[in-house]
Design a protein around this motif. Structure first.
Motif, PDB file in Angstrom:
ATOM      1  N   ASP A   1       0.841  -1.217   0.000  1.00  0.00           N
ATOM      2  CA  ASP A   1       0.000   0.000   0.000  1.00  0.00           C
ATOM      3  C   ASP A   1       0.870   1.260   0.000  1.00  0.00           C
ATOM      4  OD1 ASP A   1      -2.351  -1.505   0.078  1.00  0.00           O
ATOM      5  OD2 ASP A   1      -2.269  -1.665   2.257  1.00  0.00           O
ATOM      6  N   PHE A   2       1.666   1.408  -1.031  1.00  0.00           N
ATOM      7  CA  PHE A   2       2.716   2.426  -1.087  1.00  0.00           C
ATOM      8  C   PHE A   2       2.202   3.844  -0.861  1.00  0.00           C
ATOM      9  CE2 PHE A   2       5.937   4.742  -3.941  1.00  0.00           C
ATOM     10  CZ  PHE A   2       6.829   4.905  -2.897  1.00  0.00           C
ATOM     11  N   PHE A   3       1.359   4.366  -1.758  1.00  0.00           N
ATOM     12  CA  PHE A   3       0.877   5.742  -1.617  1.00  0.00           C
ATOM     13  C   PHE A   3       0.093   5.963  -0.314  1.00  0.00           C
ATOM     14  CE2 PHE A   3       0.876   7.179  -6.379  1.00  0.00           C
ATOM     15  CZ  PHE A   3       2.257   7.057  -6.390  1.00  0.00           C
ATOM     16  N   PRO A   4      -0.872   5.081   0.027  1.00  0.00           N
ATOM     17  CA  PRO A   4      -1.633   5.297   1.260  1.00  0.00           C
ATOM     18  C   PRO A   4      -0.792   5.206   2.534  1.00  0.00           C
ATOM     19  CG  PRO A   4      -2.808   3.818  -0.215  1.00  0.00           C
ATOM     20  CD  PRO A   4      -1.428   3.964  -0.759  1.00  0.00           C
ATOM     21  N   SER A   5       0.415   4.664   2.439  1.00  0.00           N
ATOM     22  CA  SER A   5       1.289   4.580   3.619  1.00  0.00           C
ATOM     23  C   SER A   5       2.002   5.899   3.901  1.00  0.00           C
ATOM     24  CB  SER A   5       2.333   3.474   3.428  1.00  0.00           C
ATOM     25  OG  SER A   5       1.717   2.206   3.367  1.00  0.00           O
ATOM     26  N   ILE A   6       1.924   6.829   2.961  1.00  0.00           N
ATOM     27  CA  ILE A   6       2.588   8.125   3.113  1.00  0.00           C
ATOM     28  C   ILE A   6       1.611   9.111   3.742  1.00  0.00           C
ATOM     29  CG2 ILE A   6       3.670  10.048   1.882  1.00  0.00           C
ATOM     30  CD1 ILE A   6       4.596   7.997  -0.228  1.00  0.00           C
ATOM     31  N   THR A   7       1.951   9.609   4.923  1.00  0.00           N
ATOM     32  CA  THR A   7       1.034  10.475   5.664  1.00  0.00           C
ATOM     33  C   THR A   7       1.197  11.941   5.282  1.00  0.00           C
ATOM     34  OG1 THR A   7       2.539  10.928   7.504  1.00  0.00           O
ATOM     35  CG2 THR A   7       1.252   8.888   7.611  1.00  0.00           C
ATOM     36  N   VAL A   8       0.172  12.715   5.594  1.00  0.00           N
ATOM     37  CA  VAL A   8       0.205  14.156   5.327  1.00  0.00           C
ATOM     38  C   VAL A   8       1.353  14.818   6.080  1.00  0.00           C
ATOM     39  CG1 VAL A   8      -1.409  14.742   7.179  1.00  0.00           C
ATOM     40  CG2 VAL A   8      -1.246  16.226   5.184  1.00  0.00           C
ATOM     41  N   PHE A   9       1.702  14.263   7.239  1.00  0.00           N
ATOM     42  CA  PHE A   9       2.800  14.824   8.033  1.00  0.00           C
ATOM     43  C   PHE A   9       4.154  14.579   7.355  1.00  0.00           C
ATOM     44  CE2 PHE A   9      -0.630  13.358  10.879  1.00  0.00           C
ATOM     45  CZ  PHE A   9      -1.067  14.600  11.315  1.00  0.00           C
ATOM     46  N   GLN A  10       4.320  13.402   6.732  1.00  0.00           N
ATOM     47  CA  GLN A  10       5.548  13.111   5.987  1.00  0.00           C
ATOM     48  C   GLN A  10       5.672  14.026   4.766  1.00  0.00           C
ATOM     49  OE1 GLN A  10       4.497   8.808   5.762  1.00  0.00           O
ATOM     50  NE2 GLN A  10       6.703   8.490   5.987  1.00  0.00           N
ATOM     51  N   ILE A  11       4.556  14.246   4.101  1.00  0.00           N
ATOM     52  CA  ILE A  11       4.565  15.129   2.930  1.00  0.00           C
ATOM     53  C   ILE A  11       5.005  16.529   3.345  1.00  0.00           C
ATOM     54  CG2 ILE A  11       3.196  16.149   1.078  1.00  0.00           C
ATOM     55  CD1 ILE A  11       1.255  13.745   1.407  1.00  0.00           C
ATOM     56  N   SER A  12       4.401  17.035   4.419  1.00  0.00           N
ATOM     57  CA  SER A  12       4.714  18.377   4.903  1.00  0.00           C
ATOM     58  C   SER A  12       6.185  18.497   5.304  1.00  0.00           C
ATOM     59  CB  SER A  12       3.807  18.712   6.099  1.00  0.00           C
ATOM     60  OG  SER A  12       4.051  20.024   6.546  1.00  0.00           O
ATOM     61  N   LYS A  13       6.695  17.502   6.021  1.00  0.00           N
ATOM     62  CA  LYS A  13       8.092  17.524   6.464  1.00  0.00           C
ATOM     63  C   LYS A  13       9.043  17.526   5.264  1.00  0.00           C
ATOM     64  CE  LYS A  13      11.533  14.944   9.125  1.00  0.00           C
ATOM     65  NZ  LYS A  13      11.825  13.693   9.886  1.00  0.00           N
ATOM     66  N   SER A  14       8.742  16.714   4.259  1.00  0.00           N
ATOM     67  CA  SER A  14       9.596  16.641   3.069  1.00  0.00           C
ATOM     68  C   SER A  14       9.608  17.963   2.309  1.00  0.00           C
ATOM     69  CB  SER A  14       9.113  15.513   2.140  1.00  0.00           C
ATOM     70  OG  SER A  14       9.240  14.259   2.768  1.00  0.00           O
ATOM     71  N   LEU A  15       8.456  18.633   2.253  1.00  0.00           N
ATOM     72  CA  LEU A  15       8.380  19.921   1.574  1.00  0.00           C
ATOM     73  C   LEU A  15       9.129  21.001   2.349  1.00  0.00           C
ATOM     74  CD1 LEU A  15       4.656  19.784   0.398  1.00  0.00           C
ATOM     75  CD2 LEU A  15       6.677  19.752  -1.076  1.00  0.00           C
ATOM     76  N   GLU A  16       9.095  20.917   3.676  1.00  0.00           N
ATOM     77  CA  GLU A  16       9.870  21.850   4.489  1.00  0.00           C
ATOM     78  C   GLU A  16      11.363  21.671   4.235  1.00  0.00           C
ATOM     79  OE1 GLU A  16       8.958  22.772   8.651  1.00  0.00           O
ATOM     80  OE2 GLU A  16       7.118  21.590   8.430  1.00  0.00           O
TER      81      GLU A  16
END
Length: 319
Positions: free
Chosen positions: A142-157
């Motif tokens: 479940d690759f995409f669904p395993s990525i949380t909104v918090f991980q996305i935000s941290k990576s963008l920061e």
């Protein structure tokens, strides 16, 4: 630097800044300049994004806080598995595509990453393992669904966005607090989130003198010497403290020394080339014969020609 493509409908930074409300212009001017200097989409706040796309502030707020209203969900069958796709509606999709396109041209990935990378394909990932004695592959469940909104935000920061703008973009690219399966921004964001893991995978490969490739959720190691049993445990350890889980049912190992085929990303890997599986090659020969004999209907011709083009693409990788 030509910032026009990043500014959507504005032809210059001057025009964009003039369109911003004065207090937002003063507050975010430096941040926007910094993002443009890095060739990053200049999203500093909801207001800045609304002005860029000509959306109302209320609409942008709804896009980022009530995402469920802006997706159409449906299911597709992939073999025995059923995958749920969440397709964004036009207004949200436009933002996601703009973001994904520009992020993909800016971020630097490890050389072994071949999925969702311009100019690379699963065939390039397979070619990395030419000449191997064995291959060992693992699959992220479940690759995409395993990525949380918090991980996305941290990576963008980490890429250069403020906490405010990173959170906004993360919300715009997620559904139910995870990366949306169906968003045009999801592929590049998944690679962005995986950057630190990819570094660890490469370090592990270098430690044992191996080759590694990653195509989306499919990770393959290969080597020319005997397989070392501790490798599997060390791969699992890379994922232990992450949100990702390895699908142990899809773990695959093959050793040519005992007569096994080396199958990588759906292709067979030989000493000096990659090929389609035997069953697929037989199908291609049959299709070619049917076409030569004029036994293919007009309706079926595009499908068969697609298979032949695919075979030609794989063969071109060996030239």
């Amino acid at each position: 630097m030509n910032a026009a493509p990043l500014l959507v409908s504005f032809h210059s930074k001057k025009k964009y800044f003039e369109a911003l409300p004065e207090k937002h212009r003063d507050k975010y001017h430096e941040q926007i300049e910094d993002l443009l200097a890095k060739s990053l989409p200049p999203v500093a706040s909801e207001v800045c994004l609304a002005v860029l796309f000509g959306y109302s502030l209320d609409f942008v707020y709804a896009l980022s806080k009530m995402q469920y209203k802006f997706y159409r969900s449906f299911q597709i069958h992939q073999g025995k598995k059923i995958r749920t796709i969440h397709s964004p509606r036009v207004a949200l999709k436009v933002i996601q595509k703009w973001l994904g396109t520009h992020l993909s041209s800016v971020i630097t990935l490890e050389p072994h990453v071949c999925g969702f990378v311009k100019g690379k394909s699963f065939a390039d990932a397979a070619k990395a393992h030419q000449g191997a004695r064995w291959v060992y592959s693992v699959d992220i469940e479940d690759f995409f669904p395993s990525i949380t909104v918090f991980q996305i935000s941290k990576s963008l920061e980490e890429l250069g966005y403020s906490n405010e703008s990173a959170s906004l973009l993360a919300n715009l690219c997620s559904l139910n607090f995870t990366l949306a399966q169906g968003s045009p921004a999801s592929p590049v964001i998944s690679n962005l989130v995986m950057k630190n893991i990819d570094i660890k995978l490469k370090e592990l490969a270098d430690k044992y003198g191996l080759q590694v490739s990653r195509y989306a959720d499919d990770i393959v190691f290969s080597g020319k010497e005997a397989f070392r049993d501790e490798l599997s445990n060390e791969i699992e350890a890379v994922f232990e403290k992450t949100t990702f889980s390895l699908n142990m049912d899809k773990t695959y190992f093959a050793d040519s020394e005992i007569g096994q085929r080396l199958k990588v990303h759906g292709l067979l890997v030989k000493e000096d080339k990659i090929t389609l599986t035997k069953g697929y090659r037989n199908k291609i020969r049959a299709f070619r014969h049917m076409i030569e004999q004029g036994k293919v209907s007009e309706d079926d011709m595009p499908r068969l020609m697609g298979h032949l083009k695919f075979a030609e693409f794989i063969e071109s990788k060996n030239q």
